[in-house]
Motif scaffolding. Sequence first.
Motif, PDB file in Angstrom:
ATOM      1  N   MET A  54       0.835  -1.207   0.000  1.00  0.00           N
ATOM      2  CA  MET A  54       0.000   0.000   0.000  1.00  0.00           C
ATOM      3  C   MET A  54       0.868   1.255   0.000  1.00  0.00           C
ATOM      4  SD  MET A  54      -3.006  -1.239   2.614  1.00  0.00           S
ATOM      5  CE  MET A  54      -3.914   0.302   2.639  1.00  0.00           C
ATOM      6  N   ILE A  58       0.216   3.776  -3.176  1.00  0.00           N
ATOM      7  CA  ILE A  58      -0.512   5.035  -2.956  1.00  0.00           C
ATOM      8  C   ILE A  58       0.102   6.180  -3.754  1.00  0.00           C
ATOM      9  CG2 ILE A  58      -1.001   6.824  -1.233  1.00  0.00           C
ATOM     10  CD1 ILE A  58      -1.651   4.513   0.736  1.00  0.00           C
ATOM     11  N   GLU A  62      -1.612   8.294  -6.893  1.00  0.00           N
ATOM     12  CA  GLU A  62      -1.717   9.758  -6.796  1.00  0.00           C
ATOM     13  C   GLU A  62      -1.049  10.436  -7.979  1.00  0.00           C
ATOM     14  OE1 GLU A  62      -1.905  10.881  -2.105  1.00  0.00           O
ATOM     15  OE2 GLU A  62       0.048  10.272  -2.878  1.00  0.00           O
ATOM     16  N   VAL A  82      -7.506   6.446  -2.191  1.00  0.00           N
ATOM     17  CA  VAL A  82      -6.200   6.764  -1.615  1.00  0.00           C
ATOM     18  C   VAL A  82      -6.358   7.257  -0.180  1.00  0.00           C
ATOM     19  CG1 VAL A  82      -4.295   8.431  -1.745  1.00  0.00           C
ATOM     20  CG2 VAL A  82      -4.992   7.167  -3.795  1.00  0.00           C
ATOM     21  N   ALA A  85      -7.164   4.327   2.024  1.00  0.00           N
ATOM     22  CA  ALA A  85      -5.982   3.487   2.215  1.00  0.00           C
ATOM     23  C   ALA A  85      -5.031   4.130   3.224  1.00  0.00           C
ATOM     24  CB  ALA A  85      -5.274   3.256   0.877  1.00  0.00           C
ATOM     25  N   ARG A  86      -4.845   5.434   3.134  1.00  0.00           N
ATOM     26  CA  ARG A  86      -3.980   6.122   4.100  1.00  0.00           C
ATOM     27  C   ARG A  86      -4.528   5.992   5.522  1.00  0.00           C
ATOM     28  NH1 ARG A  86       0.098   8.910   2.011  1.00  0.00           N
ATOM     29  NH2 ARG A  86      -0.024   9.677  -0.109  1.00  0.00           N
ATOM     30  N   SER A 110      -8.489  -2.563   0.481  1.00  0.00           N
ATOM     31  CA  SER A 110      -7.970  -1.263   0.041  1.00  0.00           C
ATOM     32  C   SER A 110      -6.869  -1.440  -0.997  1.00  0.00           C
ATOM     33  CB  SER A 110      -7.425  -0.464   1.228  1.00  0.00           C
ATOM     34  OG  SER A 110      -8.459   0.129   1.943  1.00  0.00           O
ATOM     35  N   LEU A 114      -6.723  -0.107  -4.843  1.00  0.00           N
ATOM     36  CA  LEU A 114      -5.603   0.670  -5.376  1.00  0.00           C
ATOM     37  C   LEU A 114      -5.042   0.023  -6.642  1.00  0.00           C
ATOM     38  CD1 LEU A 114      -3.684   1.522  -2.074  1.00  0.00           C
ATOM     39  CD2 LEU A 114      -4.781   3.183  -3.608  1.00  0.00           C
TER      40      LEU A 114
END
Length: 126
Positions: A54, A58, A62, A82, A85-86, A110, A114
Motif C-alpha cells: 500500500m 498510494i 496519486e 487513496v 488506504a492512508r 484497500s 488501489l
Amino acid sequence: MQTTARPPSAEEAGGRPPDIATMRSGVRRFLAEDALPPGAHELDTLTLQLRGHMQLLIPEVEQIITRLPEDDVPRYCALACVGEARRKLDVAPRPGLSAGIAHARRMARSLNALCDHYENFSGDRS
C-alpha cells in the motif's frame, strides 16, 4: 499560483513499475473464498507485506491521477480510495488473531482497490 511538486513515479525515478501481480497475490491470501486463515506469525508477515504494498502503490496512484481533470469522477473515486488506504495504514489492529485477520482483510480490500485504479489509469494489466 502556488504549485506543489509531485513525487516522481517509480518509472521516472529509474525504478520499475509496481508489481501488481504480486500485490494481487497477497490480496487473494485474505480475500479468496477458499483462503485458510493464517496463524499469528504468518499474519504479522502478511500484514506487513500488505502495508508495504500500500505504501508503494498510494503515491503511484496519486501521481497518475494528477493528470486527470479535477472534475473527473474516476479521479475523485481514486482520490477517495487513496484517502481510505492512508487511513487504514494509520490504524493498528486490536489484539487477538481474529481482530488481526479482520484488519488484514480491510487492508487487502484497500490494496485491491488501489491495484484496480492503478491498472485502470495506467493501462498496465499485469
